[in-house]
Design a protein around this motif. Structure first.
Motif, PDB file in Angstrom:
ATOM      1  N   SER A  74       0.840  -1.205   0.000  1.00 46.54           N
ATOM      2  CA  SER A  74       0.000   0.000   0.000  1.00 46.54           C
ATOM      3  C   SER A  74       0.864   1.240   0.000  1.00 46.54           C
ATOM      4  O   SER A  74       2.005   1.239   0.474  1.00 46.54           O
ATOM      5  N   VAL A 134      -6.620   7.177 -10.117  1.00 45.62           N
ATOM      6  CA  VAL A 134      -5.276   6.619  -9.970  1.00 45.62           C
ATOM      7  C   VAL A 134      -4.965   5.783 -11.208  1.00 45.62           C
ATOM      8  O   VAL A 134      -5.740   4.901 -11.591  1.00 45.62           O
ATOM      9  N   THR A 193      -7.797   2.874 -10.929  1.00 41.24           N
ATOM     10  CA  THR A 193      -8.752   2.822  -9.822  1.00 41.24           C
ATOM     11  C   THR A 193      -8.971   4.236  -9.300  1.00 41.24           C
ATOM     12  O   THR A 193      -8.574   5.216  -9.929  1.00 41.24           O
ATOM     13  N   THR A 194      -9.610   4.355  -8.153  1.00 44.38           N
ATOM     14  CA  THR A 194      -9.848   5.653  -7.522  1.00 44.38           C
ATOM     15  C   THR A 194      -9.589   5.541  -6.028  1.00 44.38           C
ATOM     16  O   THR A 194      -9.634   4.450  -5.453  1.00 44.38           O
ATOM     17  N   VAL A 195      -9.315   6.689  -5.417  1.00 41.29           N
ATOM     18  CA  VAL A 195      -9.259   6.794  -3.955  1.00 41.29           C
ATOM     19  C   VAL A 195     -10.169   7.941  -3.554  1.00 41.29           C
ATOM     20  O   VAL A 195     -10.236   8.960  -4.240  1.00 41.29           O
ATOM     21  N   LEU A 207      -3.728   3.379  -0.731  1.00 40.74           N
ATOM     22  CA  LEU A 207      -3.902   2.795  -2.052  1.00 40.74           C
ATOM     23  C   LEU A 207      -3.224   1.428  -2.020  1.00 40.74           C
ATOM     24  O   LEU A 207      -2.007   1.330  -1.878  1.00 40.74           O
TER      25      LEU A 207
END
Length: 568
Positions: free
Chosen positions: A265, A282, A301-303, A316
């Motif tokens: 991460s 991301v 992806t997204t955060v 992440l």
């Protein structure tokens, strides 16, 4: 001398005195145009004039008419009306007779008629002006970054004394606003703080209002002066627009992981509290290195950051694949953060915060360079480590590894004389080539030479070397035994009846492999080896195979096998 007249002229002298004066000893009036009353005591045969003066009133004639006209006269005068909030003004008006006529008496009384007038009167002037106080504008808009905002209050007129009102509303507590006395500016700035600690806020709207804590009837909150076209607002609408830009990014700009770390991460941090959640996209760039089986993931992806005083960091998380390939170059790829809201969210940058006398600098990064190091250790060595070869033949030496490698390996294999000397075998060094993406190496053929001498068995050693990080050479040594062909020749072997034999040779270490024709089965070992004592084992035989017996009517058949000697 006596004389008398039949008639006589009579002259009557008027000794009456007219009393003139103010009807009241004291009068209270308001600012502006005012008046007091003067009265006379009796009817007069002719008009007469007196004079009044005092305070702001200049010497002024007042005339009483002749005859039975009204015995009272109103005396008007003006008092300045340009200043509000004045204390009561007092002065005296007095009457004078410029003719000094003895029949005109200033002030006096006739008790029989309950008549009394005064030669002077005390005048009290009350200020009935109202000062209007209000905001200059009905609304104002401020950017949150100004920290301190200012609105303007205005008053309608000059005031004789200072006074205080209060402003309150929204985040502003009741706060006093002072207006000075005299001809100072009618405008007063009112400043208040705008809190600037949260980003991504919607516009804040609130009202500021003015109140008079003294409830002074001469102070009016809000209103207008129509003749001047001026409006005073008792409250104003305040709009605060959030211009904060939230700074967000990776805590580090480069990190290193091992291929066997598995789930890893990265920390993404925001440097301000936010009023509403927001999401970052991301993505990752292709990696360099790991050309056969990349361990770096393809990230899309997204955060999401939550609103309010929640944790300022999110993790992440992604997977690293251990491809079990050794000797790879480090894989390097980049992970990027992006936002579509570039006006309010800045990805990557520096923020400076002053805390007391200390300056603190915080940095976050839009991109992080991720390095994945290959921690696989490959072991390559001889397999087997002991070889036997008949004199005059070539021995095939093999090197194998435990891992597929990302590099082509070239080992050095040296030959070291033992009981066999340089005349007995092909001298090294030899190169052992192991291609990338495989764990096997190309075999190396080493020739031995026949000298037709009876020497007995001789040996020489092999040494394998290659120095590369992540590579262990083991076993690194092997021994080769050369069997003297002049002594150890086991001779040829005949094939079995109903079968065949395949000979790899007749010298020491050679093998004989037996097979049977169709319909026959081999009884005994199918392989014999040439040893120093000769062919090992015994000669096998090929036994005939009988077909299965047929079934009988109303019965059954059992049998022990299909070979010769078996029964049914």
């Amino acid at each position: 001398d006596f004389i008398v007249f039949n008639q006589t002229e009579v002259t009557v002298l008027d000794d009456d005195v007219v009393i003139v004066g103010f009807s009241g000893q004291a009068n209270t009036v308001n600012e502006g145009s005012s008046a007091v009353t003067l009265s006379r005591s009796t009817v007069v045969a002719r008009a007469f004039t007196i004079q009044v003066q005092g305070g702001p009133v200049p010497l002024t004639d007042v005339t009483f008419g002749a005859g039975p006209v009204f015995p009272s006269v109103s005396f008007p005068f003006d008092v300045d009306d340009d200043i509000a909030l004045e204390d009561p003004e007092m002065f005296f008006l007095e009457i004078t007779d410029p003719s000094n006529d003895p029949q005109i008496q200033i002030g006096g009384s006739i008790l029989a008629f309950d008549f009394i007038v005064f030669n002077q009167t005390e005048v009290t002037v009350l200020d009935d002006d109202v000062v209007i106080v209000g905001f200059q504008a009905p609304n104002s808009t401020f950017l949150e970054e100004v920290i301190t905002a200012t609105v303007v209050l205005i008053r309608s007129s000059v005031a004789a004394r200072p006074y205080t009102v209060q402003v309150q509303g929204g985040p502003v507590p009741p706060t006093s606003v002072f207006f000075g006395a005299g001809t100072v500016s009618p405008f007063v700035d009112f400043s208040f703080d705008i809190e600037d600690d949260i980003a991504l806020e919607d516009p804040e709207v609130f009202f500021l209002e003015i109140i008079d804590p003294s409830n002074d009837p001469q102070i009016q909150i809000g209103g207008s002066l129509d003749e001047f076209g001026v409006t005073f607002y008792n409250r104003t609408e305040i709009t605060v627009i959030d211009t904060d830009v939230v700074l967000v990014g990776f805590e580090l700009d480069n990190v290193t992981f091992s291929e066997d770390d598995g789930t890893v991460s990265l920390t993404v941090t925001r440097l301000m509290t936010v009023a509403q959640p927001f999401t970052l996209e991301v993505t990752s760039s292709p990696s360099s290195g790991g050309m056969f089986a990349p361990s770096a993931p393809d990230i899309f992806t997204t955060v999401t950051f939550g609103a309010g005083p929640v944790a300022p960091s999110v993790q992440l998380t992604f997977e690293i694949e251990d491809d079990l390939i050794a000797l790879e170059s480090p894989e390097i790829f980049t992970i990027l953060l992006n936002t579509s809201d570039t006006k309010r969210i800045r990805v990557g940058g520096i923020r400076t915060v002053i805390v007391g006398t200390t300056i603190e600098v915080f940095a976050v990064f839009r991109a992080v360079s991720v390095t994945i190091e290959d921690n696989e250790v490959a072991t390559y060595g001889f397999e087997p480590t002991e070889y036997r070869v008949a004199e005059g033949s070539a021995v095939e030496v093999r090197v194998v590894g435990t891992h597929v490698t990302a590099q082509t390996l070239l080992f050095t294999m040296d030959t070291i004389a033992g009981t066999a000397d340089a005349n007995d075998f092909q001298q090294g060094p030899f190169g052992v080539l192991c291609l990338q993406n495989t764990s096997e190496c190309q075999p190396v053929q080493i020739d031995t030479f026949s000298d037709l001498e009876v020497e007995g068995n001789e040996t020489f050693d092999l040494r394998l070397t290659l120095e590369i990080p992540g590579l262990i050479v083991s076993p690194a040594a092997a021994v080769v035994t050369i069997d003297d062909a002049t002594v150890f020749d086991c001779g040829t072997l005949p094939p079995p009846a109903n079968g065949e034999i395949a000979l790899s040779g007749t010298t020491l270490g050679s093998t004989a492999t037996y097979t049977c024709n169709t319909g026959f089965t081999l009884e005994g070992s199918d392989t014999r080896v040439c040893l120093e004592s000769g062919w090992n084992g015994t000669e096998p035989r090929c036994a005939a195979l009988c077909p299965d017996p047929v079934d009988i009517v109303n019965g059954m058949v059992t049998f022990t096998g299909n070979s010769v000697g078996d029964t049914a």
